[in-house]
Each structure stands twice: as structure tokens, then as C-alpha cells.
Design a protein around this motif. Structure first.
Motif, PDB file in Angstrom:
ATOM      1  N   TYR A  96       0.414  -1.205   0.320  1.00 31.06           N
ATOM      2  CA  TYR A  96       0.386  -0.398   0.351  1.00 31.06           C
ATOM      3  C   TYR A  96       1.039   1.237   0.018  1.00 31.06           C
ATOM      4  O   TYR A  96       0.248   2.181  -0.241  1.00 31.06           O
ATOM      5  CB  TYR A  96      -0.796  -0.012   1.165  1.00 31.06           C
ATOM      6  CG  TYR A  96      -1.866  -0.950   1.069  1.00 31.06           C
ATOM      7  CD1 TYR A  96      -3.035  -0.807   0.433  1.00 31.06           C
ATOM      8  CD2 TYR A  96      -2.516  -2.741   1.492  1.00 31.06           C
ATOM      9  CE1 TYR A  96      -4.396  -2.036   0.024  1.00 31.06           C
ATOM     10  CE2 TYR A  96      -2.810  -2.824   1.077  1.00 31.06           C
ATOM     11  CZ  TYR A  96      -4.658  -3.162   0.208  1.00 31.06           C
ATOM     12  OH  TYR A  96      -5.188  -3.873  -0.062  1.00 31.06           O
ATOM     13  N   ASP A  97       1.986   1.321   0.462  1.00 29.78           N
ATOM     14  CA  ASP A  97       3.325   2.258   0.363  1.00 29.78           C
ATOM     15  C   ASP A  97       2.944   2.242  -1.370  1.00 29.78           C
ATOM     16  O   ASP A  97       4.319   1.998  -1.949  1.00 29.78           O
ATOM     17  CB  ASP A  97       4.470   2.383   1.289  1.00 29.78           C
ATOM     18  CG  ASP A  97       5.374   3.327   0.732  1.00 29.78           C
ATOM     19  OD1 ASP A  97       5.077   4.615   0.615  1.00 29.78           O
ATOM     20  OD2 ASP A  97       6.323   2.690   1.176  1.00 29.78           O
ATOM     21  N   ARG A  98       2.589   3.122  -2.385  1.00 36.01           N
ATOM     22  CA  ARG A  98       2.642   3.176  -3.395  1.00 36.01           C
ATOM     23  C   ARG A  98       3.659   4.004  -3.798  1.00 36.01           C
ATOM     24  O   ARG A  98       4.282   3.411  -5.149  1.00 36.01           O
ATOM     25  CB  ARG A  98       1.465   3.687  -4.117  1.00 36.01           C
ATOM     26  CG  ARG A  98      -0.140   2.628  -3.683  1.00 36.01           C
ATOM     27  CD  ARG A  98      -0.512   1.724  -4.583  1.00 36.01           C
ATOM     28  NE  ARG A  98      -1.775   0.694  -3.823  1.00 36.01           N
ATOM     29  CZ  ARG A  98      -2.344   0.174  -4.751  1.00 36.01           C
ATOM     30  NH1 ARG A  98      -2.737  -0.046  -5.516  1.00 36.01           N
ATOM     31  NH2 ARG A  98      -3.333  -0.773  -3.561  1.00 36.01           N
ATOM     32  N   ASP A  99       4.051   5.201  -3.493  1.00 35.62           N
ATOM     33  CA  ASP A  99       5.645   5.787  -3.761  1.00 35.62           C
ATOM     34  C   ASP A  99       6.457   5.463  -3.237  1.00 35.62           C
ATOM     35  O   ASP A  99       6.842   6.072  -3.410  1.00 35.62           O
ATOM     36  CB  ASP A  99       5.092   6.800  -3.862  1.00 35.62           C
ATOM     37  CG  ASP A  99       4.337   7.708  -1.804  1.00 35.62           C
ATOM     38  OD1 ASP A  99       4.937   6.350  -1.054  1.00 35.62           O
ATOM     39  OD2 ASP A  99       5.149   8.390  -1.765  1.00 35.62           O
ATOM     40  N   ASN A 100       5.997   4.527  -2.020  1.00 36.32           N
ATOM     41  CA  ASN A 100       7.492   3.657  -1.611  1.00 36.32           C
ATOM     42  C   ASN A 100       8.069   5.425  -0.818  1.00 36.32           C
ATOM     43  O   ASN A 100       9.653   4.824  -0.992  1.00 36.32           O
ATOM     44  CB  ASN A 100       8.594   3.252  -2.634  1.00 36.32           C
ATOM     45  CG  ASN A 100       8.728   2.093  -3.294  1.00 36.32           C
ATOM     46  OD1 ASN A 100       8.056   1.340  -3.001  1.00 36.32           O
ATOM     47  ND2 ASN A 100       8.592   1.381  -4.939  1.00 36.32           N
ATOM     48  N   GLY A 102       8.417   4.696   2.161  1.00 36.35           N
ATOM     49  CA  GLY A 102       8.328   4.696   3.649  1.00 36.35           C
ATOM     50  C   GLY A 102       7.072   5.250   4.399  1.00 36.35           C
ATOM     51  O   GLY A 102       7.183   4.458   6.031  1.00 36.35           O
ATOM     52  N   PHE A 103       6.460   5.857   3.888  1.00 34.94           N
ATOM     53  CA  PHE A 103       5.406   6.253   5.434  1.00 34.94           C
ATOM     54  C   PHE A 103       4.035   6.101   3.988  1.00 34.94           C
ATOM     55  O   PHE A 103       3.659   6.292   3.339  1.00 34.94           O
ATOM     56  CB  PHE A 103       4.785   7.512   5.580  1.00 34.94           C
ATOM     57  CG  PHE A 103       6.322   8.038   5.854  1.00 34.94           C
ATOM     58  CD1 PHE A 103       5.626   8.109   7.897  1.00 34.94           C
ATOM     59  CD2 PHE A 103       7.498   8.471   6.016  1.00 34.94           C
ATOM     60  CE1 PHE A 103       7.043   8.625   8.452  1.00 34.94           C
ATOM     61  CE2 PHE A 103       9.077   8.935   6.698  1.00 34.94           C
ATOM     62  CZ  PHE A 103       8.384   8.546   8.278  1.00 34.94           C
ATOM     63  N   ILE A 104       2.752   5.561   4.380  1.00 39.49           N
ATOM     64  CA  ILE A 104       1.510   5.725   4.296  1.00 39.49           C
ATOM     65  C   ILE A 104       0.717   6.698   4.441  1.00 39.49           C
ATOM     66  O   ILE A 104       0.494   7.367   5.693  1.00 39.49           O
ATOM     67  CB  ILE A 104       0.841   4.288   4.760  1.00 39.49           C
ATOM     68  CG1 ILE A 104       0.840   2.729   4.744  1.00 39.49           C
ATOM     69  CG2 ILE A 104      -0.300   3.857   4.365  1.00 39.49           C
ATOM     70  CD1 ILE A 104       1.356   2.167   3.457  1.00 39.49           C
ATOM     71  N   ASP A 105       0.459   7.560   3.351  1.00 42.96           N
ATOM     72  CA  ASP A 105      -0.199   8.992   3.830  1.00 42.96           C
ATOM     73  C   ASP A 105      -1.434   8.765   3.572  1.00 42.96           C
ATOM     74  O   ASP A 105      -2.250   7.579   3.840  1.00 42.96           O
ATOM     75  CB  ASP A 105       0.236   9.942   2.393  1.00 42.96           C
ATOM     76  CG  ASP A 105      -0.045   9.297   1.288  1.00 42.96           C
ATOM     77  OD1 ASP A 105      -1.172   8.246   0.477  1.00 42.96           O
ATOM     78  OD2 ASP A 105       0.890   9.564   0.131  1.00 42.96           O
ATOM     79  N   ARG A 106      -2.331   9.777   3.654  1.00 40.42           N
ATOM     80  CA  ARG A 106      -3.484  10.242   3.949  1.00 40.42           C
ATOM     81  C   ARG A 106      -4.271   8.305   3.032  1.00 40.42           C
ATOM     82  O   ARG A 106      -5.855   7.563   3.076  1.00 40.42           O
ATOM     83  CB  ARG A 106      -4.524  11.383   4.536  1.00 40.42           C
ATOM     84  CG  ARG A 106      -5.734  11.543   4.193  1.00 40.42           C
ATOM     85  CD  ARG A 106      -5.604  12.530   4.054  1.00 40.42           C
ATOM     86  NE  ARG A 106      -6.970  12.764   4.458  1.00 40.42           N
ATOM     87  CZ  ARG A 106      -7.630  14.296   4.307  1.00 40.42           C
ATOM     88  NH1 ARG A 106      -7.346  15.110   5.511  1.00 40.42           N
ATOM     89  NH2 ARG A 106      -9.077  14.141   4.930  1.00 40.42           N
ATOM     90  N   ASN A 107      -4.426   8.976   1.228  1.00 33.07           N
ATOM     91  CA  ASN A 107      -4.759   8.359  -0.082  1.00 33.07           C
ATOM     92  C   ASN A 107      -4.397   6.675   0.635  1.00 33.07           C
ATOM     93  O   ASN A 107      -5.226   5.773   0.367  1.00 33.07           O
ATOM     94  CB  ASN A 107      -4.660   8.939  -0.834  1.00 33.07           C
ATOM     95  CG  ASN A 107      -5.081   9.784  -1.469  1.00 33.07           C
ATOM     96  OD1 ASN A 107      -6.343   9.565  -1.305  1.00 33.07           O
ATOM     97  ND2 ASN A 107      -4.449  10.878  -2.326  1.00 33.07           N
ATOM     98  N   GLU A 108      -3.266   6.216   0.261  1.00 33.33           N
ATOM     99  CA  GLU A 108      -2.731   5.015   0.552  1.00 33.33           C
ATOM    100  C   GLU A 108      -3.811   4.526   1.838  1.00 33.33           C
ATOM    101  O   GLU A 108      -4.018   3.197   1.498  1.00 33.33           O
ATOM    102  CB  GLU A 108      -1.740   4.832   0.759  1.00 33.33           C
ATOM    103  CG  GLU A 108      -0.414   5.242  -0.097  1.00 33.33           C
ATOM    104  CD  GLU A 108       1.059   6.174   0.164  1.00 33.33           C
ATOM    105  OE1 GLU A 108       1.937   5.961  -1.247  1.00 33.33           O
ATOM    106  OE2 GLU A 108       1.825   5.954   0.965  1.00 33.33           O
ATOM    107  N   LEU A 109      -3.541   4.901   2.920  1.00 30.18           N
ATOM    108  CA  LEU A 109      -4.581   4.418   3.809  1.00 30.18           C
ATOM    109  C   LEU A 109      -6.043   4.205   4.035  1.00 30.18           C
ATOM    110  O   LEU A 109      -6.290   3.070   3.773  1.00 30.18           O
ATOM    111  CB  LEU A 109      -4.007   5.674   5.091  1.00 30.18           C
ATOM    112  CG  LEU A 109      -4.841   5.102   7.203  1.00 30.18           C
ATOM    113  CD1 LEU A 109      -3.836   3.888   7.181  1.00 30.18           C
ATOM    114  CD2 LEU A 109      -5.243   6.124   8.050  1.00 30.18           C
TER     115      LEU A 109
HETATM  116 CA   LIG Z   1       3.945   6.627   0.909  1.00 31.76          CA
END
Ligand SMILES: [Ca+2]
Ligand SMILES: [Ca+2]
Length: 185
Positions: A96-100, A102-109
Motif C-alpha cells: 500500500y506504500d505505492r510511492d515507496n 516508507g510512510f503511508i499517507d492519507r490516500n494510501e491508508l
Molecule cells: Ca507512501
């Protein structure tokens, strides 16, 4: 509102791929050679992908999930479950960390939780990020992402016990409400 059982990893590892491999890891993590991996030993062994220590609350949640005798840690057999649990979460996080980043942003969450079966409003995703973003980056690291999912699942499980017709609404008395909360805190 509709929801389904979110992702829940199997409670026990079926066929340990390689006992020797796991045993090596167990021995390295069990720094004081007590035969039990404690919260602090597991915390030191885990990385959230940043330079900050792994969330101690997440570590406690994971240990207590697999510590069957309430001994404050996991033995080798239980560690197999812990290892699989964390590896599964790593795979999910990477997916789900589509942009790699290393964090999950709001959209990815949103994509992750929608994938688990949750149906939540955009506004609520903001609330989740605010609650679980320990590093104040408006996104969540690996450890906080696990914690977010664990808490959400616990709260949902309790809610569902009362939502017998599954319409997303419940009516509870004051004491029922207290019982619900006591199940969680
Ligand atoms: Ca991310
Ligand atoms: Ca130990």
C-alpha cells in the motif's frame, strides 16, 4: 456504512518454512538468553524504517497477542507466530506504500483500509492520521500503521457485538457503553 472482517492474520504459523532460520533470529533477538523475547528485546530488533524507536505500544500489542501464558514475552514457538505476523504486515505495508516513501499517507491508508473491508469517510481518514501519526508528518510509519489497524479492528469487533443487524448503528445504554470501553482499555 458497511464493513467486513478486516485482514486478520492466522493465529498460528502452519508449517515453519525453516526452523533453523527462525532459531537463529530468535537467539539474536533474545539478548539476555532467557528463552523468552521481552517487549524491549523485540522493540530493539524491529525497525519502523525511520531513525526513531519502534512504537512500544505496537510491540506490547503484538507480544500480548502471542504470549499465551501471560509471561510478558514470547518463547520460541510463539515467536514463529510473531515473526509471521510482522512479515505479513511488512508485505501489506509495502503493497500500500505505492510511492515507496516508507510512510503511508492519507490516500494510501484509505486504499489499505478499503481493501480490508472498511468503509470510512474522507474526514475520518484525517482523524486516523492525526491519531496515529506519532512523527507529525501527516502520514504514518510502519509501526503506527500496524497500531492503527489493530485498534480499528478491536473497536470494530466490539461495535459489531452490539450491531446485531449489521446496519452500522447501535443503541446502547450508559452501562453497555462502559462495558464496551472496558473491553478495549
Ligand atoms: Ca507512501
Ligand atoms: Ca529474553
Amino acid at each position: 456504512m458497511a464493513y467486513h472482517s478486516p485482514y486478520r492474520p492466522p493465529p498460528q504459523i502452519n508449517q515453519p518454512a525453516d526452523q533453523g532460520f527462525l532459531w537463529n533470529i530468535f537467539q539474536r533477538v533474545d539478548k539476555d538468553r532467557s528463552g523468552v523475547i521481552s517487549d524491549s528485546e523485540l522493540q530493539q530488533a524491529l525497525s519502523n524504517g525511520t531513525w526513531t524507536p519502534f512504537n512500544p505500544v505496537t510491540v506490547r500489542s503484538i507480544i500480548s497477542m502471542f504470549d499465551r501464558e501471560n509471561k510478558g514475552g514470547v518463547n520460541f514457538n510463539e515467536f514463529a507466530g510473531v515473526w509471521k505476523y510482522i512479515t505479513d504486515w511488512q508485505n501489506i505495508f509495502r503493497t500500500y506504500d505505492r510511492d515507496n516513501s516508507g510512510f503511508i499517507d492519507r490516500n494510501e491508508l484509505k486504499q489499505a483500509l478499503t481493501g480490508f473491508g472498511y468503509r470510512l469517510s474522507d474526514q475520518f481518514y484525517g482523524t486516523l492520521i492525526e491519531k496515529f501519526d506519532r512523527q507529525r508528518k501527516s502520514q504514518v510509519a510502519f509501526d503506527d500503521f500496524i497500531q492503527c489497524c489493530i485498534v480499528l479492528q478491536r473497536l470494530t469487533d466490539v461495535f459489531r457485538q452490539y450491531d446485531t443487524d449489521q446496519d452500522g448503528w447501535i443503541q446502547v445504554s450508559y452501562e453497555q457503553y462502559l462495558s464496551m470501553v472496558f473491553n478495549i482499555v
